[in-house]
Scaffold this motif. Structure first.
Motif, PDB file in Angstrom:
ATOM      1  N   VAL A  59       0.791  -1.086   0.175  1.00 14.97           N
ATOM      2  CA  VAL A  59       0.116   0.176   0.030  1.00 14.97           C
ATOM      3  C   VAL A  59       1.037   1.413   0.183  1.00 14.97           C
ATOM      4  O   VAL A  59       0.747   2.314  -0.715  1.00 14.97           O
ATOM      5  CB  VAL A  59      -0.952  -0.003   1.168  1.00 14.97           C
ATOM      6  N   LEU A  60       1.823   1.187   0.717  1.00 19.81           N
ATOM      7  CA  LEU A  60       2.885   2.400   0.560  1.00 19.81           C
ATOM      8  C   LEU A  60       3.580   2.613  -0.552  1.00 19.81           C
ATOM      9  O   LEU A  60       3.499   3.652  -0.953  1.00 19.81           O
ATOM     10  CB  LEU A  60       4.017   2.182   1.573  1.00 19.81           C
ATOM     11  N   VAL A  61       3.958   1.563  -1.118  1.00 17.17           N
ATOM     12  CA  VAL A  61       4.361   1.595  -2.628  1.00 17.17           C
ATOM     13  C   VAL A  61       3.167   2.130  -3.434  1.00 17.17           C
ATOM     14  O   VAL A  61       3.547   3.115  -4.313  1.00 17.17           O
ATOM     15  CB  VAL A  61       4.860   0.233  -3.321  1.00 17.17           C
ATOM     16  N   ALA A  62       2.061   1.672  -3.404  1.00 15.23           N
ATOM     17  CA  ALA A  62       0.881   1.973  -4.269  1.00 15.23           C
ATOM     18  C   ALA A  62       0.722   3.632  -4.260  1.00 15.23           C
ATOM     19  O   ALA A  62       0.253   4.280  -5.165  1.00 15.23           O
ATOM     20  CB  ALA A  62      -0.125   1.331  -4.042  1.00 15.23           C
ATOM     21  N   LEU A  63       0.773   3.840  -2.984  1.00 21.46           N
ATOM     22  CA  LEU A  63       0.282   5.382  -2.794  1.00 21.46           C
ATOM     23  C   LEU A  63       1.464   6.445  -2.911  1.00 21.46           C
ATOM     24  O   LEU A  63       1.477   7.578  -2.913  1.00 21.46           O
ATOM     25  CB  LEU A  63      -0.263   5.518  -1.310  1.00 21.46           C
ATOM     26  N   GLY A  64       2.703   5.799  -3.303  1.00 17.40           N
ATOM     27  CA  GLY A  64       3.783   6.566  -3.548  1.00 17.40           C
ATOM     28  C   GLY A  64       4.629   7.237  -2.438  1.00 17.40           C
ATOM     29  O   GLY A  64       5.387   7.833  -2.415  1.00 17.40           O
ATOM     30  N   LYS A  65       4.196   6.484  -1.198  1.00 15.34           N
ATOM     31  CA  LYS A  65       4.917   6.829   0.053  1.00 15.34           C
ATOM     32  C   LYS A  65       6.653   6.219   0.055  1.00 15.34           C
ATOM     33  O   LYS A  65       7.216   6.686   0.659  1.00 15.34           O
ATOM     34  CB  LYS A  65       4.139   6.656   1.366  1.00 15.34           C
ATOM     35  N   VAL A  66       6.614   5.039  -0.703  1.00 17.18           N
ATOM     36  CA  VAL A  66       7.851   4.291  -0.593  1.00 17.18           C
ATOM     37  C   VAL A  66       8.090   3.893  -2.198  1.00 17.18           C
ATOM     38  O   VAL A  66       7.216   3.423  -2.836  1.00 17.18           O
ATOM     39  CB  VAL A  66       7.863   2.995   0.108  1.00 17.18           C
ATOM     40  N   PRO A  67       9.364   4.361  -2.791  1.00 14.25           N
ATOM     41  CA  PRO A  67       9.664   4.144  -3.928  1.00 14.25           C
ATOM     42  C   PRO A  67       9.865   2.725  -4.464  1.00 14.25           C
ATOM     43  O   PRO A  67      10.275   1.563  -3.461  1.00 14.25           O
ATOM     44  CB  PRO A  67      10.947   4.833  -4.144  1.00 14.25           C
ATOM     45  N   ALA A  68       9.143   2.176  -5.364  1.00 14.56           N
ATOM     46  CA  ALA A  68       9.212   0.688  -5.659  1.00 14.56           C
ATOM     47  C   ALA A  68      10.579   0.542  -6.023  1.00 14.56           C
ATOM     48  O   ALA A  68      11.242   1.060  -6.917  1.00 14.56           O
ATOM     49  CB  ALA A  68       8.292   0.604  -7.102  1.00 14.56           C
ATOM     50  N   GLY A  69      10.962  -0.706  -5.820  1.00 17.73           N
ATOM     51  CA  GLY A  69      12.424  -1.409  -6.099  1.00 17.73           C
ATOM     52  C   GLY A  69      13.378  -0.874  -5.235  1.00 17.73           C
ATOM     53  O   GLY A  69      14.847  -1.505  -5.534  1.00 17.73           O
ATOM     54  N   VAL A  70      13.421   0.082  -4.325  1.00 17.06           N
ATOM     55  CA  VAL A  70      14.461   0.510  -3.467  1.00 17.06           C
ATOM     56  C   VAL A  70      14.686  -0.223  -2.123  1.00 17.06           C
ATOM     57  O   VAL A  70      13.670  -0.166  -1.454  1.00 17.06           O
ATOM     58  CB  VAL A  70      14.299   1.906  -3.507  1.00 17.06           C
ATOM     59  N   PHE A  71      15.730  -0.702  -1.795  1.00 16.24           N
ATOM     60  CA  PHE A  71      15.922  -1.626  -0.719  1.00 16.24           C
ATOM     61  C   PHE A  71      15.854  -0.787   0.547  1.00 16.24           C
ATOM     62  O   PHE A  71      15.214  -1.081   1.713  1.00 16.24           O
ATOM     63  CB  PHE A  71      17.410  -2.260  -0.760  1.00 16.24           C
ATOM     64  N   ALA A  72      16.589   0.426   0.794  1.00 12.84           N
ATOM     65  CA  ALA A  72      16.551   1.150   2.067  1.00 12.84           C
ATOM     66  C   ALA A  72      15.096   1.083   2.683  1.00 12.84           C
ATOM     67  O   ALA A  72      14.876   1.115   3.584  1.00 12.84           O
ATOM     68  CB  ALA A  72      17.205   2.565   1.904  1.00 12.84           C
ATOM     69  N   PRO A  73      14.107   1.976   1.988  1.00 12.25           N
ATOM     70  CA  PRO A  73      12.881   2.106   2.504  1.00 12.25           C
ATOM     71  C   PRO A  73      12.249   0.608   3.056  1.00 12.25           C
ATOM     72  O   PRO A  73      11.711   0.636   3.951  1.00 12.25           O
ATOM     73  CB  PRO A  73      12.008   2.660   1.304  1.00 12.25           C
ATOM     74  N   ALA A  74      12.388  -0.370   2.050  1.00 16.54           N
ATOM     75  CA  ALA A  74      11.985  -1.753   2.382  1.00 16.54           C
ATOM     76  C   ALA A  74      12.639  -2.241   3.838  1.00 16.54           C
ATOM     77  O   ALA A  74      12.203  -2.768   4.596  1.00 16.54           O
ATOM     78  CB  ALA A  74      12.388  -2.574   1.185  1.00 16.54           C
ATOM     79  N   ALA A  75      13.881  -2.157   3.863  1.00 18.45           N
ATOM     80  CA  ALA A  75      14.694  -2.476   4.999  1.00 18.45           C
ATOM     81  C   ALA A  75      14.342  -1.860   6.205  1.00 18.45           C
ATOM     82  O   ALA A  75      14.079  -2.313   7.291  1.00 18.45           O
ATOM     83  CB  ALA A  75      16.202  -2.074   4.960  1.00 18.45           C
ATOM     84  N   VAL A  76      13.958  -0.434   6.184  1.00 20.62           N
ATOM     85  CA  VAL A  76      13.423   0.281   7.551  1.00 20.62           C
ATOM     86  C   VAL A  76      12.066  -0.230   7.808  1.00 20.62           C
ATOM     87  O   VAL A  76      11.542  -0.381   8.808  1.00 20.62           O
ATOM     88  CB  VAL A  76      13.413   1.719   7.080  1.00 20.62           C
TER      89      VAL A  76
END
Length: 179
Positions: A59-76
């Motif tokens: 949902v965060l990716v879909a709403l543009g809060k987290v960029p798709a395919g970038v590891f750092a936000p996924a890790a956090v």
């Protein structure tokens, strides 16, 4: 189609990753000698929270809060979500064993250790999410704005990486002609 339906459709790959993790946990539990009931508790106790948190990430990716395919936000994201998912699993297991829910001994140490393990899960989640998504999102692209936005982000990321390779001379080179 409403926004919620589009979001639900978009998040299916993330839910599938959580379901797969729960299935693997249940299978490993049965291989380790757990009864079918215990393997089911293991699989559901871990799979359901991972599905819920995975959908939250999507949902965060879909709403543009987290960029798709970038590891750092996924890790956090997963440094918080993964330990909480394992905490839910531990509480559910305690509930089945003792008849009432309970926290593990020293819950802060429990969470801190699981936070250390979360980086591995974040890598695996992001990889699986992208692998499933790259087959699913183009399928729903014509009618799902979130899939369209995400596919466009991946296309832009690929173009940026290709341009960077070309600028540094690491891109494709054509062989020199010898005259």
């Amino acid at each position: 189609m409403t926004s919620r339906k589009e979001l639900a459709e978009f998040t299916l790959p993330a839910a599938a990753v959580g379901a797969a993790a729960g299935l693997v946990a249940g299978i490993l539990g049965s291989i380790a000698g757990q009864s079918l009931g215990w393997a089911l508790v293991t699989g559901l106790g871990l799979g359901v929270p991972l599905m819920v948190f995975g959908v939250g990430y999507a949902v965060l990716v879909a709403l543009g809060k987290v960029p798709a395919g970038v590891f750092a936000p996924a890790a956090v994201y997963w440094v918080i979500a993964f330990p909480l998912a394992l905490l839910v699993h531990a509480v559910a297991t305690e509930w089945v064993v003792a008849g009432s829910p309970g926290l593990p001994a020293e819950p802060w140490k429990f969470l801190a250790f699981r936070a250390l393990l979360s980086m591995g899960f974040a890598i695996g989640f992001l990889w699986m999410h992208e692998q499933i998504g790259r087959h699913w999102w183009p399928h729903i692209l014509p009618h799902n704005r979130y899939a369209r936005r995400t596919v466009e982000q991946y296309a832009h990321l690929a173009q940026s990486l290709e341009a960077r390779k070309a600028a540094t001379g690491r891109g494709r080179r054509t062989p020199k002609r010898v005259a």
